[in-house]
Motif scaffolding. Structure first.
Motif, short mmCIF file in Angstrom:
data_model
loop_
_atom_site.label_atom_id
_atom_site.label_comp_id
_atom_site.label_asym_id
_atom_site.label_seq_id
_atom_site.Cartn_x
_atom_site.Cartn_y
_atom_site.Cartn_z
N LYS A 105 0.83 -1.20 0.00
CA LYS A 105 0.00 0.00 0.00
C LYS A 105 0.87 1.25 0.00
N TYR A 106 1.98 1.16 0.71
CA TYR A 106 2.93 2.26 0.80
C TYR A 106 4.35 1.69 0.76
N ILE A 107 5.26 2.43 0.16
CA ILE A 107 6.68 2.15 0.35
C ILE A 107 7.19 3.21 1.32
N THR A 108 7.65 2.77 2.46
CA THR A 108 8.10 3.69 3.51
C THR A 108 9.63 3.68 3.54
N PHE A 109 10.20 4.86 3.66
CA PHE A 109 11.65 5.03 3.56
C PHE A 109 12.21 5.71 4.81
N ASP A 110 13.36 5.24 5.22
CA ASP A 110 14.26 6.07 6.00
C ASP A 110 14.82 7.13 5.06
N CYS A 111 15.13 8.30 5.57
CA CYS A 111 15.64 9.37 4.72
C CYS A 111 17.16 9.53 4.83
N TYR A 112 17.64 9.89 6.03
CA TYR A 112 19.06 10.22 6.18
C TYR A 112 19.92 8.96 6.11
N GLY A 113 20.78 8.90 5.12
CA GLY A 113 21.62 7.74 4.91
C GLY A 113 21.10 6.84 3.80
N THR A 114 19.79 6.67 3.73
CA THR A 114 19.17 5.82 2.71
C THR A 114 18.91 6.61 1.43
N LEU A 115 18.25 7.75 1.56
CA LEU A 115 17.96 8.61 0.42
C LEU A 115 18.91 9.81 0.38
N THR A 116 18.95 10.56 1.47
CA THR A 116 19.86 11.69 1.59
C THR A 116 21.26 11.20 1.96
N ASN A 117 22.25 11.73 1.29
CA ASN A 117 23.64 11.40 1.61
C ASN A 117 24.01 12.07 2.93
N PHE A 118 23.95 11.28 3.98
CA PHE A 118 24.10 11.80 5.35
C PHE A 118 25.58 11.99 5.66
N ARG A 119 26.02 13.23 5.73
CA ARG A 119 27.45 13.56 5.74
C ARG A 119 27.93 14.07 7.10
N MET A 120 27.31 13.61 8.17
CA MET A 120 27.68 14.11 9.49
C MET A 120 29.13 13.78 9.84
#
Length: 222
Positions: free
Chosen positions: A7-22
């Motif tokens: 019904k939905y594809i649910t995503f983590d954002c930081y690290g998975t989609l956004t290049n998390f550069r901390m």
């Protein structure tokens, strides 16, 4: 192939989609004060303290970052400076997606409703999502849920808002520690691990490994 129509594809954002550069920003700010081995340890401690900081009662993400920097500095003998910690937090909205993400999301968005559940602050996430280049049905943050992943409360908030059950979604993340272990415990049967090389594959948790978001789209027949 992923033989499932979510019904939905649910995503983590930081690290998975956004290049998390901390870690990169920490190296920029502290690299001239530490040698290479010390800097590597600093980054690892910082990573661990960020996870530890989100395991209790919700606090603003700014405090999560600042506390993790402070604890890392204390452990490594570095002086803690609040302004330096603020620079790391303030960098987050500037980060864009991994190179593969816009193409893959565009393919997925033609058929599926896409949702984000992120350990983010409301004041940051819109900037990051806008850079992903695809429409999202809903974007939920830890601030809204008053809980950070990996706590189940964060996922429960998302399911309540979507009026769906764990078995209705395909959850996608590059992290077992923040997402996929909890997803397994909650009965999310369909999970995809985006192998960004910052955590190893753990087949125990019943994931489909994908190399990126275009590979995920291909696994779904798109």
């Amino acid at each position: 192939m992923i033989d499932f129509e979510p019904k939905y594809i649910t995503f983590d954002c930081y690290g998975t989609l956004t290049n998390f550069r901390m870690a990169d920003v920490a190296r920029q700010l502290y690299g001239d004060k530490l040698d290479a081995a010390q800097m590597d340890r600093f980054v690892e401690y910082f990573r661990g303290y960020r996870l530890d900081e989100v395991l209790g009662a919700w606090k603003p993400f700014r405090d999560v970052v600042a506390n993790a920097v402070r604890r890392t500095c204390e452990r490594t003998g570095m002086p803690y400076d609040e302004a330096t910690a603020a620079k790391i937090y303030d960098a987050v909205p500037k980060w864009g997606p991994h190179p593969d993400v816009p193409e893959g999301l565009a393919r997925l968005a033609k058929k599926y409703r896409l949702v984000i559940l992120s350990n983010a602050a409301d004041e940051q996430i819109d900037s990051n999502v806008a850079k992903l280049g695809a429409p999202f049905y809903r974007v939920y943050t830890a601030q809204q849920a008053q809980a950070y992943k990996p706590l189940q409360k964060a996922f429960e908030y998302m399911f309540a808002q979507l009026d769906c059950n764990p078995e209705d979604v395909l959850h996608v993340s590059s992290s077992f520690r923040y997402d996929l272990m909890t997803a397994y415990d909650m009965g999310i049967r369909h999970k995809a691990f985006v192998n960004r090389r910052h955590e190893p594959l753990n087949p125990y948790y019943g994931v489909t490994e994908v190399s990126g978001i275009p590979d995920l789209a291909s696994q779904l027949g798109l």
